[in-house]
Scaffold this active site. Structure first.
Site, mmCIF file in Angstrom:
data_model
loop_
_atom_site.group_PDB
_atom_site.id
_atom_site.type_symbol
_atom_site.label_atom_id
_atom_site.label_comp_id
_atom_site.label_asym_id
_atom_site.label_seq_id
_atom_site.Cartn_x
_atom_site.Cartn_y
_atom_site.Cartn_z
ATOM 1 N N CYS A 385 -5.419 63.740 -20.300
ATOM 2 C CA CYS A 385 -5.759 63.223 -18.969
ATOM 3 C C CYS A 385 -7.002 63.918 -18.412
ATOM 4 C CB CYS A 385 -4.536 63.322 -18.049
ATOM 5 S SG CYS A 385 -4.560 62.046 -16.787
ATOM 6 N N HIS A 511 -0.285 60.699 -20.975
ATOM 7 C CA HIS A 511 0.465 61.956 -21.111
ATOM 8 C C HIS A 511 1.451 61.865 -22.280
ATOM 9 C CE1 HIS A 511 -0.947 64.089 -17.540
ATOM 10 N NE2 HIS A 511 -1.139 62.871 -17.058
ATOM 11 N N GLU A 513 2.889 64.127 -23.914
ATOM 12 C CA GLU A 513 3.964 65.134 -23.877
ATOM 13 C C GLU A 513 5.263 64.563 -23.307
ATOM 14 O OE1 GLU A 513 1.329 65.008 -21.935
ATOM 15 O OE2 GLU A 513 1.674 65.799 -19.920
HETATM 16 N N1 GLN Z 1 -7.337 63.973 -11.792
HETATM 17 C C1 GLN Z 1 -7.529 63.044 -12.840
HETATM 18 C C2 GLN Z 1 -7.306 61.611 -12.394
HETATM 19 O O1 GLN Z 1 -6.715 61.363 -11.388
HETATM 20 C C3 GLN Z 1 -6.622 63.359 -14.006
HETATM 21 C C4 GLN Z 1 -5.176 63.196 -13.666
HETATM 22 C C5 GLN Z 1 -4.266 63.920 -14.628
HETATM 23 O O2 GLN Z 1 -4.711 64.760 -15.383
HETATM 24 N N2 GLN Z 1 -2.985 63.634 -14.562
HETATM 25 O O3 GLN Z 1 -7.732 60.695 -13.071
#
Ligand code: GLN
Length: 557
Positions: A385, A511, A513
């Site tokens: 992310c 994500h 994980e």
């Molecule tokens: N802050 C970034 C976004 O909103 C990444 C979000 C995250 O890592 N969950 O796109």
């Protein structure tokens, strides 16, 4: 034959962080392995509607489910132990309960009645707990974990609701399991049962008599302690379960089974079931406790001192380690330290680097610098992310000659916003539940490391973000060697980037994980750890060869 769902209520006493979630998950696993259909619910006594808006410093990781709910991290334990996908109905908060009741009151649904904690709030709690029983395929058992500790003011409505359910369901319909602490007092050289006694009398004052006590302690409970707890708390000695500190959380259900906790539950509910087949689980635990090798993975993030903020990532590494027969040592590196002292000092002896998700600009420059270091040194890299977004910024700055590339999340006036706000996020002002959340499909490109890992073209992964790779820079980035390895089915959104000439460099917008399971590691974590093991062998092999060479030259000189 219509089936009546049974209820197991798991409460906690003395202190928090005793592992109620692990206890509830372990019970769920044992019953599932005995053929029961299990549903799990976590109740949280805070007034937030969900933990999505809460600081991970206070609350730990926000666990995202397939249906896009932002939930308590205990749902992660439930999913990992039960290997079943949960959703919004599995996490109940005081905020949700009050929201519903107050909305009804404003609509006039209560016909002029005075709206009160008892019965209106407690009715709504029971309504949510019994939700699965009303479904087309009701579970055999719903396990309800009550957040907080007995004695907390804010947990009281939940405890009152489950007390009422205990009455309504009858002794064979509900069971109360209380998780408590038996501390060791060093100066006295003794384990003490008094806190457990007090906690149980607190429960009894509310009207709940526990059927089972799960006693957390440093060492297994002695027989005399078990007898004493049994006597003072009116729980049969067999139902006083010892839950000593375990080498891994995955050993906990095996400890419960060895003390016949699943038999006790079956007898209580009048179930005659075959014993559980725990062979696969036992093999997994055996591998965790007897690793053949050890590798070091650096994690560079903002919350390095708060491991709960990265709970699922830590677990995903345990699962992937099982596959490679390796113990994964996580080295937590502060991104601020990297910014001040450089990457070499902290990353020179790691076998791989992971940059997790995150929000806000603090620490971002350190993350970008650490990515540059591992990309140039050909050390395995995995970005998740925000970690993926940082990898794109790093690549744009250092390979595409865009030194001021950055993310629109951090600066609005940017010459090169290589990470931009997603179109459907424009104009969004409310914070709660408004990100791109939950499961979305992704299509993988052939010949990529990702495709090789998943072994299929179409995958589904969970998301939680507002920003994305800016499509205006796709061509420039790919021309310079960044590969788009996964996209949304309409091809508008970049889901995965890779650097093909690197030994293992993968960044994902989702994500992974959240979908890793102890007996089924996530493909990308599995392959990342495998690449790190190989790199470690190469690295240490090279070093050994160098040492030999140095030794030889010394002796010959
Ligand atoms: N802050 C970034 C976004 O909103 C990444 C979000 C995250 O890592 N969950 O796109």
């Amino acid at each position: 034959m219509s089936k009546k769902t049974k209820y197991i209520f798991v409460t906690g006493g003395v202190v928090s962080s005793l592992g109620k979630g692990i206890s509830a998950s372990s019970i769920g696993l044992l019953l599932k392995k005995r053929g029961m259909k299990v549903a799990s619910i976590k109740s949280d006594p805070y007034l937030n509607v969900d933990p999505g808006t809460m600081n991970p410093f206070q609350h730990g990781e926000v666990y995202v489910t397939d249906d896009g709910s932002e939930t308590d991290l205990d749902l992660g334990h439930y999913e990992r132990f039960l290997d079943q996908s949960l959703g919004k109905d599995h996490n109940v908060t005081t905020g949700q309960i009050y929201n519903t009741v107050i909305t009804r009151e404003r609509r006039g649904d209560y016909l002029g009645a005075t709206v009160q904690v008892i019965p209106h709030i407690t009715e709504e709690i029971k309504n949510r707990i019994k939700r699965f029983e009303r479904s087309d395929e009701p579970p055999d058992v719903t396990i309800v974990e009550i957040g907080g500790t007995v004695g907390d003011i804010e947990s009281l409505p939940f405890l009152e609701a489950i007390r009422q359910m205990g009455q309504e369901e009858g002794p064979q319909g509900a069971m109360f399991v209380h998780v408590t602490l038996v501390p060791y007092i060093r100066s006295a050289g003794e384990y003490k049962t008094k806190p457990t006694q007090h906690s149980v009398s607190e429960l009894r004052a509310i009207g709940i008599q526990p059927n089972v006590l799960i006693c957390r302690s440093a060492k297994p409970l002695s027989d005399s302690l078990r007898q004493k707890i049994s006597l003072f708390c009116s729980v049969p000695p067999s139902n006083v379960i010892s839950a000593e500190d375990a080498a891994t959380i995955y050993a906990v259900p095996l400890g419960f089974h060895a003390q016949e906790l699943d038999d006790i539950i079956c007898t209580h509910f009048g179930w005659e079931l075959d014993p559980p087949d725990l062979t696969e689980w036992e093999t997994m635990v055996e591998k965790i406790t007897n690793p053949q090798k050890r590798i070091k993975i650096g994690i560079c993030g903002k919350y390095v001192n708060l491991k709960d903020a990265y709970k699922s990532i830590i677990e995903a590494f345990v699962h992937a380690g099982v596959y490679s027969g390796a113990e994964v040592d996580l080295v937590w590196v502060s991104s601020e330290d990297i910014k001040h002292y450089g990457a070499e000092k902290f990353l020179h002896d790691i076998d791989g680097l992971l940059i997790p998700g995150g929000f806000g600009e603090r620490g971002v420059e350190g993350k970008i610098e650490s990515i540059r270091y591992v990309r140039e040194k050909n050390i395995p890299f995995f970005g998740i992310c925000l970690g993926m977004q940082c990898a794109v910024i790093e690549f744009a700055r250092n390979e595409c000659d865009l030194p001021d590339a950055h993310s629109y999340e951090f600066y609005r006036e940017l010459k090169h916003p290589v990470i931009h706000l997603m179109a459907d996020q424009e104009g969004v002002t409310e914070l709660g539940g408004t990100m791109r959340l939950g499961a979305y499909p992704c299509r993988l490109a052939p010949g990529t490391k990702s495709m090789e890992a998943y072994g299929e073209e179409n995958i589904s992964e969970r998301h939680r973000h507002r920003y994305e790779l800016n499509n205006a820079y796709r061509q420039k980035l790919t021309e310079k060697g960044l590969m788009i390895a996964g996209v949304s089915p309409d091809e508008h959104l970049v889901e995965i980037v890779e650097v093909p000439e690197h030994r293992w460099f993968v960044g994902v917008q989702f994500h992974p994980e959240l979908k890793s399971r102890p007996t089924r590691p996530h493909p990308l974590f599995r392959e990342f750890v495998k690449a790190a093991v190989e790199y470690n062998q190469e690295r240490t092999g090279e070093k050994a060869a160098q040492d030999v060479a140095a030794g030889l030259s010394k002796s010959s000189g």
